[in-house]
Design a protein around this motif. Structure first.
Motif: not given
Length: 427
Positions: A303-304, A293-294, A288-290, A222-225
């Motif tokens: 994450r790093e 979160t995928s 990196a975000f994609h 939830e936080a990552w979304a």
């Protein structure tokens, strides 16, 4: 310095004419002739000192003064509003700028307006003159002076124009600037509140994201979304600034070229180059975000990598914004007119209002609302207002130019803050 007027009168003033058909005023302004020429020949600046003119725009593709170039001037006195087509007659840098109003089917008169510039002790003697070269009929003149009394003798208004021109050129005209943590505040006639509000929001978000990414557990989907949605908004604003939607730098380059100011041209070019350098950094963060979160449960390595990419972008952005605030925006105050800035800013904010569906939070069901000056989606206004000092928030909202800004903020702020707390709860 008090304006002094020439006492010449047109021969036809004797008799029944209620209008003085020629005259001049002059005063010394503390600036060199070439700089003053660029001010008075930039017709978009005319409303900054004219008591009557509200807007001036070049006709066609013309953007600088030259003999034969045409422009339209919108004028207002009390409840009356009218437009005159004009043509540049003389454009001699550092010496003279003259134009004439063109007769048409509605108005048969024509007046030549002139600014003559001569070096003088303390700066430049500016002589502002007019001469009616095509007259109205006596009956039309009486009606015109009845409706617009200042047209009986234009010299008092012209003297006020020179006083206002001196205030602007000599730096006594200052808009109220918001204090939102900028590195430097560029004082001057242009209200830069919109820029400082955007810079404040970008600094805040990149710092929050740089700290939240390494602190958020990979399993908290939830936080990552929520973080991803916040990133999409921030990235869209950054792309908006780096892909040409912002018209300010091209306009500054154009005006610097016209004014022969190599330092301004170099500063604008450097800012544009630095903005372009952000594009691959934004792309790397987006990738990196994609990836993170995928995946159902992303690994710590992803994450790093994202944390490093966001921190690098944050640092580069902080340096760029500091350069723009300390170097570019003072040049904007020097070279751009209030009217040209407002036009460029309105276009930029309207483009920002069309950021697209990828930055619309699901919890905000309100549609995008078009404001008179800005087209802000329901997400952007609470984003700008987040963490804005209370004493400056009213100024930021007033800068939108619409009373419904407060209503829109009231309707969206609580949901935005809930999303904000989900995104950054691990801080």
């Amino acid at each position: 310095m008090t304006a002094t007027s020439a006492e010449r009168r047109h021969p036809s003033d004797a008799g029944t004419s209620p209008m003085r058909r020629e005259g001049s005023v002059s005063r010394v302004i503390a600036a060199d002739p070439l700089r003053l020429y660029h001010w008075v020949s930039d017709i978009t600046r005319t409303p900054e000192w004219s008591p009557e003119t509200r807007r001036c725009t070049w006709t066609g593709d013309v953007r600088t003064a030259r003999a034969g170039a045409r422009f339209a001037g919108v004028n207002r006195f009390a409840l009356l509003r009218w437009t005159r087509q004009c043509e540049v007659v003389v454009a001699e840098p550092g010496r003279e700028f003259s134009f004439r109003t063109l007769p048409d089917a509605k108005v048969a008169d024509s007046t030549v307006w002139t600014f003559r510039l001569e070096p003088a002790p303390g700066g430049t003697r500016v002589t502002h003159a007019y001469e009616m070269v095509a007259h109205l009929t006596p009956g039309q003149e009486r009606l015109a002076t009845l409706l617009i009394p200042p047209h009986r003798d234009r010299r008092p208004d012209m003297a006020r124009s020179l006083d206002r021109l001196a205030d602007a050129v000599e730096g006594r005209t200052h808009a109220r600037q918001a204090r939102l943590g900028q590195t430097h505040t560029a004082e001057g006639p242009i209200d830069l509140t919109g820029v400082y509000a955007l810079h404040h929001a970008l600094r805040r978000d990149l710092d929050l994201l740089a700290r939240a990414v390494p602190a958020t557990p990979p399993a908290d989907a939830e936080a990552w979304a929520a973080l991803a949605r916040r990133w999409h908004l921030c990235a869209a604003v950054l792309r908006h600034r780096t892909t040409g939607a912002d018209a300010v730098l091209p306009l500054l380059l154009e005006r610097a070229e016209t004014a022969g100011d190599p330092a301004a041209r170099e500063a604008a070019e450097r800012a544009r180059t630095e903005r372009d350098r952000l594009t691959p950094m934004i792309d790397a963060c987006a990738a990196a975000f994609h990836t993170l979160t995928s995946e159902p449960i992303p690994g710590a390595g992803i994450r790093e990598r994202l944390a490093a990419e966001v921190a690098g972008l944050r640092d580069a952005l902080v340096d760029l914004l500091a350069y723009e605030e300390s170097t570019v925006l003072p040049l904007v105050q020097r070279h751009l007119s209030v009217a040209s800035w407002q036009e460029a800013e309105q276009a930029a904010w309207q483009a920002l209002g069309r950021l697209g569906p990828d930055v619309t939070l699901p919890r905000l069901a309100l549609p995008s609302l078009a404001l008179p000056r800005l087209a802000l989606p329901s997400l952007v206004l609470p984003w700008l207002a987040q963490d804005t000092p209370r004493d400056e928030l009213g100024h930021v909202l007033a800068h939108t130019g619409s009373p419904i800004a407060r209503v829109l903020l009231a309707l969206t702020r609580r949901r935005f803050e809930r999303e904000h707390h989900v995104a950054f709860r691990w801080l």
